[in-house]
Enzyme design. Structure first.
Site, PDB file in Angstrom:
ATOM      1  N   GLY A  11      39.977  28.087 -48.842  1.00  0.00           N
ATOM      2  CA  GLY A  11      40.472  26.740 -48.520  1.00  0.00           C
ATOM      3  C   GLY A  11      41.969  26.719 -48.330  1.00  0.00           C
ATOM      4  O   GLY A  11      42.701  26.261 -49.213  1.00  0.00           O
ATOM      5  N   TYR A  12      42.434  27.249 -47.212  1.00  0.00           N
ATOM      6  CA  TYR A  12      43.878  27.274 -46.945  1.00  0.00           C
ATOM      7  C   TYR A  12      44.263  26.305 -45.821  1.00  0.00           C
ATOM      8  O   TYR A  12      45.108  25.440 -45.984  1.00  0.00           O
ATOM      9  CB  TYR A  12      44.335  28.680 -46.512  1.00  0.00           C
ATOM     10  CG  TYR A  12      43.962  29.819 -47.436  1.00  0.00           C
ATOM     11  CD1 TYR A  12      43.935  29.642 -48.820  1.00  0.00           C
ATOM     12  CD2 TYR A  12      43.667  31.083 -46.925  1.00  0.00           C
ATOM     13  CE1 TYR A  12      43.608  30.701 -49.662  1.00  0.00           C
ATOM     14  CE2 TYR A  12      43.340  32.144 -47.766  1.00  0.00           C
ATOM     15  CZ  TYR A  12      43.311  31.950 -49.123  1.00  0.00           C
ATOM     16  OH  TYR A  12      42.992  32.981 -49.949  1.00  0.00           O
ATOM     17  N   THR A  13      43.634  26.480 -44.646  1.00  0.00           N
ATOM     18  CA  THR A  13      44.104  25.809 -43.432  1.00  0.00           C
ATOM     19  C   THR A  13      43.924  24.291 -43.504  1.00  0.00           C
ATOM     20  O   THR A  13      42.927  23.805 -44.040  1.00  0.00           O
ATOM     21  CB  THR A  13      43.325  26.364 -42.218  1.00  0.00           C
ATOM     22  OG1 THR A  13      43.409  27.782 -42.257  1.00  0.00           O
ATOM     23  CG2 THR A  13      43.896  25.858 -40.907  1.00  0.00           C
TER      24      THR A  13
ATOM     25  N   THR B 192      35.486  28.252 -43.674  1.00  0.00           N
ATOM     26  CA  THR B 192      34.265  28.773 -43.090  1.00  0.00           C
ATOM     27  C   THR B 192      33.004  28.674 -43.937  1.00  0.00           C
ATOM     28  O   THR B 192      32.053  28.040 -43.547  1.00  0.00           O
ATOM     29  CB  THR B 192      34.497  30.217 -42.607  1.00  0.00           C
ATOM     30  OG1 THR B 192      35.515  30.152 -41.619  1.00  0.00           O
ATOM     31  CG2 THR B 192      33.252  30.820 -41.994  1.00  0.00           C
TER      32      THR B 192
ATOM     33  N   GLU C 269      42.577  39.944 -47.835  1.00  0.00           N
ATOM     34  CA  GLU C 269      41.662  39.494 -46.778  1.00  0.00           C
ATOM     35  C   GLU C 269      41.842  40.324 -45.504  1.00  0.00           C
ATOM     36  O   GLU C 269      40.889  40.573 -44.771  1.00  0.00           O
ATOM     37  CB  GLU C 269      41.936  38.013 -46.472  1.00  0.00           C
ATOM     38  CG  GLU C 269      40.935  37.406 -45.502  1.00  0.00           C
ATOM     39  CD  GLU C 269      41.249  35.945 -45.172  1.00  0.00           C
ATOM     40  OE1 GLU C 269      42.176  35.373 -45.755  1.00  0.00           O
ATOM     41  OE2 GLU C 269      40.536  35.398 -44.316  1.00  0.00           O
TER      42      GLU C 269
ATOM     43  N   GLU D 178      49.714  37.401 -33.474  1.00  0.00           N
ATOM     44  CA  GLU D 178      51.166  37.157 -33.358  1.00  0.00           C
ATOM     45  C   GLU D 178      51.801  37.144 -34.753  1.00  0.00           C
ATOM     46  O   GLU D 178      52.869  37.736 -34.980  1.00  0.00           O
ATOM     47  CB  GLU D 178      51.452  35.810 -32.660  1.00  0.00           C
ATOM     48  CG  GLU D 178      51.133  35.753 -31.177  1.00  0.00           C
ATOM     49  CD  GLU D 178      49.641  35.570 -30.899  1.00  0.00           C
ATOM     50  OE1 GLU D 178      48.887  35.205 -31.830  1.00  0.00           O
ATOM     51  OE2 GLU D 178      49.219  35.810 -29.755  1.00  0.00           O
TER      52      GLU D 178
HETATM   53  C1  FAD Z   1      36.553  31.050 -36.669  1.00  0.00           C
HETATM   54  C2  FAD Z   1      37.641  30.732 -37.636  1.00  0.00           C
HETATM   55  C3  FAD Z   1      37.391  30.812 -38.992  1.00  0.00           C
HETATM   56  C4  FAD Z   1      38.385  30.492 -39.903  1.00  0.00           C
HETATM   57  N1  FAD Z   1      38.106  30.521 -41.252  1.00  0.00           N
HETATM   58  C5  FAD Z   1      39.018  30.055 -42.138  1.00  0.00           C
HETATM   59  C6  FAD Z   1      38.681  29.902 -43.534  1.00  0.00           C
HETATM   60  O1  FAD Z   1      37.579  30.248 -43.971  1.00  0.00           O
HETATM   61  N2  FAD Z   1      39.606  29.340 -44.358  1.00  0.00           N
HETATM   62  C7  FAD Z   1      40.825  28.929 -43.917  1.00  0.00           C
HETATM   63  O2  FAD Z   1      41.595  28.414 -44.725  1.00  0.00           O
HETATM   64  N3  FAD Z   1      41.177  29.079 -42.612  1.00  0.00           N
HETATM   65  C8  FAD Z   1      40.305  29.626 -41.720  1.00  0.00           C
HETATM   66  N4  FAD Z   1      40.632  29.728 -40.375  1.00  0.00           N
HETATM   67  C9  FAD Z   1      41.934  29.251 -39.931  1.00  0.00           C
HETATM   68  C10 FAD Z   1      42.830  30.349 -39.396  1.00  0.00           C
HETATM   69  O3  FAD Z   1      43.377  31.085 -40.463  1.00  0.00           O
HETATM   70  C11 FAD Z   1      43.912  29.648 -38.543  1.00  0.00           C
HETATM   71  O4  FAD Z   1      43.243  29.116 -37.405  1.00  0.00           O
HETATM   72  C12 FAD Z   1      44.981  30.599 -38.106  1.00  0.00           C
HETATM   73  O5  FAD Z   1      45.750  31.008 -39.213  1.00  0.00           O
HETATM   74  C13 FAD Z   1      45.887  30.000 -37.018  1.00  0.00           C
HETATM   75  O6  FAD Z   1      46.363  28.754 -37.416  1.00  0.00           O
HETATM   76  P1  FAD Z   1      46.257  27.473 -36.435  1.00  0.00           P
HETATM   77  O7  FAD Z   1      44.838  27.421 -35.939  1.00  0.00           O
HETATM   78  O8  FAD Z   1      46.789  26.278 -37.174  1.00  0.00           O
HETATM   79  O9  FAD Z   1      47.178  27.813 -35.213  1.00  0.00           O
HETATM   80  P2  FAD Z   1      48.767  27.580 -35.114  1.00  0.00           P
HETATM   81  O10 FAD Z   1      49.426  28.038 -36.364  1.00  0.00           O
HETATM   82  O11 FAD Z   1      48.994  26.190 -34.650  1.00  0.00           O
HETATM   83  O12 FAD Z   1      49.137  28.607 -33.975  1.00  0.00           O
HETATM   84  C14 FAD Z   1      48.873  28.351 -32.586  1.00  0.00           C
HETATM   85  C15 FAD Z   1      49.370  29.543 -31.778  1.00  0.00           C
HETATM   86  O13 FAD Z   1      50.783  29.709 -31.982  1.00  0.00           O
HETATM   87  C16 FAD Z   1      51.064  31.023 -32.448  1.00  0.00           C
HETATM   88  N5  FAD Z   1      52.141  30.970 -33.451  1.00  0.00           N
HETATM   89  C17 FAD Z   1      52.246  30.112 -34.493  1.00  0.00           C
HETATM   90  N6  FAD Z   1      53.353  30.390 -35.227  1.00  0.00           N
HETATM   91  C18 FAD Z   1      53.949  31.463 -34.632  1.00  0.00           C
HETATM   92  C19 FAD Z   1      55.113  32.227 -34.916  1.00  0.00           C
HETATM   93  N7  FAD Z   1      55.885  31.956 -35.972  1.00  0.00           N
HETATM   94  N8  FAD Z   1      55.409  33.277 -34.100  1.00  0.00           N
HETATM   95  C20 FAD Z   1      54.626  33.586 -33.036  1.00  0.00           C
HETATM   96  N9  FAD Z   1      53.499  32.878 -32.704  1.00  0.00           N
HETATM   97  C21 FAD Z   1      53.170  31.839 -33.498  1.00  0.00           C
HETATM   98  C22 FAD Z   1      49.774  31.506 -33.098  1.00  0.00           C
HETATM   99  O14 FAD Z   1      49.695  32.913 -33.084  1.00  0.00           O
HETATM  100  C23 FAD Z   1      48.730  30.869 -32.188  1.00  0.00           C
HETATM  101  O15 FAD Z   1      48.525  31.662 -31.049  1.00  0.00           O
HETATM  102  C24 FAD Z   1      39.668  30.088 -39.452  1.00  0.00           C
HETATM  103  C25 FAD Z   1      39.919  30.036 -38.075  1.00  0.00           C
HETATM  104  C26 FAD Z   1      38.935  30.352 -37.168  1.00  0.00           C
HETATM  105  C27 FAD Z   1      39.235  30.274 -35.698  1.00  0.00           C
END
Ligand code: FAD
Length: 387
Positions: free
Chosen positions: A127-129, A161, A243, A372
């Site tokens: 439970g992070y995002t 997830t 992880e 990234e």
């Molecule tokens: C199928 C799936 C399962 C998941 N399961 C879990 C889960 O079980 N628990 C949980 O907590 N989370 C989960 N996540 C969340 C996942 O960890 C996040 O989606 C991920 O960390 C990206 O965050 P965001 O979606 O907010 O994208 P953003 O942080 O908004 O990023 C958008 C884009 O910008 C780029 N970007 C952002 N910051 C930077 C930077 N500083 N430098 C360069 N590029 C950058 C990213 O690489 C990406 O391409 C899951 C995601 C998916 C898709």
């Protein structure tokens, strides 16, 4: 460094293979596929609990908490075998939350949670995002107010997830809004059936489910706090390092099946395996698979020496998940138009695996931190480059 398994590890590998052959069922394999290889659904629990009874879920843990005191190399090998044979290998409680509790939890917390995790009785969800906190986790805002003997939780999580099949939420929340962002975060273990939690599905392009989770006035007893209040960001970072250690087993299996396909499939009177371009691509991939294997076991080696891999986990996660994409891209090239067909088409090849893993491989470069972000970590912590 010698990457060969010891005699004992090789014997264990054989034992694990025999066990999987005997215990896995078509229902389990189907369920694992539908769940995206995570653990917690009923069929997966059957085999994981049997594994756990042998100590194989947490083989590195001390015996008093249900482990066998084995090497991390042995533990990594078991996960690799599970993945290769189509069984769940992503154990959140055993491989991410558990090691964090072992390092940072109080004695009471260790006694209460670790044996239940080691027995396979409990699975957690991460439970992070949150809607505004993905790559930048320090922006998370789920509010946890200290009410004396409990915390009162309100807020939203996204992409959490396995919440719909797990027992507990390994939850990052904000316990102090007045200090620097990363200093006001705490980690808690929350029962997912607590009143006030609503879980709604978000289906991924891979076909399996992740979730939106809403917390409304949820009461969490104080003894569910992991380590110290407001130190949660450091625990979360350690849990993320655990992880980002990806066994490539299931993609190695797809690769092996594609290789077999090229030997058996005749085009213009010749097996595909005689086509020089196909041979070059497969040879290149087999080299990359070997590199991934070495990076993966290097992480185990660091753990065995008492360290916590950090930028090395990011290297492995990035290389493994991008290698997975290259494997299925080549699979698509080789299968041609057949590659795009799902399992239920009469023309599909290899049970539609290439099509399915093609979709799956895309989300894997996003979760647990995008490629990234992993490259930022490698540049900063690995190379010492400025932020
Ligand atoms: C199928 C799936 C399962 C998941 N399961 C879990 C889960 O079980 N628990 C949980 O907590 N989370 C989960 N996540 C969340 C996942 O960890 C996040 O989606 C991920 O960390 C990206 O965050 P965001 O979606 O907010 O994208 P953003 O942080 O908004 O990023 C958008 C884009 O910008 C780029 N970007 C952002 N910051 C930077 C930077 N500083 N430098 C360069 N590029 C950058 C990213 O690489 C990406 O391409 C899951 C995601 C998916 C898709």
């Amino acid at each position: 460094m010698d990457f060969e398994f010891t005699k004992e590890e090789k014997a264990l590998q054989e034992e694990v293979r025999k066990f999987i052959k005997k215990e896995s069922t078509p229902e389990m394999l189907k369920e694992t596929e539908e769940m995206g290889d995570i653990y917690g659904a009923p069929e997966g629990r059957k085999i994981i609990q049997k594994m756990a009874a042998k100590g194989w879920l947490t083989p590195t843990w001390p015996k008093e908490y249900g482990g066998l005191g084995l090497s991390d190399v042995a533990s990594y090998m078991i996960r690799e075998e599970m993945g290769y044979h189509g069984l769940p290998f992503g154990f959140i409680a055993a491989h991410m939350a558990g090691p964090t509790i072992l390092r940072f939890g109080s004695d009471d917390m260790k006694k209460k949670w670790l044996p239940r995790i080691a027995s396979g009785e409990l699975e957690f969800a991460l439970g992070y995002t949150e809607p505004q906190a993905g790559s930048d986790l320090s922006a998370l805002n789920l509010r946890a107010e200290d009410k004396g003997d409990y915390f009162l939780l309100n807020g939203n999580k996204l992409f959490n997830t396995s919440c719909h099949i797990a027992d507990c939420h390994w939850l990052a929340c904000r316990t102090d809004f007045t200090v620097a962002k990363h200093k006001g975060v705490s980690m808690m273990i929350v029962d997912l059936n607590s009143p006030g939690i609503t879980i709604s599905p978000m289906v991924t392009m891979a076909g399996w489910q992740t979730n939106e989770v809403v917390y409304e006035d949820v009461h969490v007893p104080k003894d569910r706090l992991v380590g110290e209040k407001n130190k949660g960001f450091y625990y979360l970072m350690a849990a993320l390092d655990f992880e980002r250690m990806f066994p490539l087993g299931r993609y190695r299996r797809v690769f092996d099946e594609v290789v077999e396909y090229t030997k058996e499939t005749i085009l213009d009177g010749k097996p595909l395996s005689k086509d020089p371009l196909i041979r070059q691509k497969l040879a290149q991939l087999s080299t990359e698979i070997e590199v991934t294997r070495l990076l993966y076991y290097q992480l185990a080696h660091i753990l065995d020496k008492g360290g916590i891999p950090n930028y090395q986990s990011s290297m492995e996660k990035t290389f493994a998940t991008e290698c997975a994409q290259r494997i299925v891209n080549v699979g698509m090239d080789i299968l041609g138009l057949y590659g795009q067909l799902k399992e239920d088409s009469k023309w599909s090849q290899l049970k539609g695996k290439v099509e399915k893993f093609y979709r799956t491989s895309i989300v894997e470069t996003i979760y647990a931190g995008t490629s990234e972000i992993q490259r930022n970590i490698i540049a900063q912590r690995g190379l010492g480059l400025p932020r």
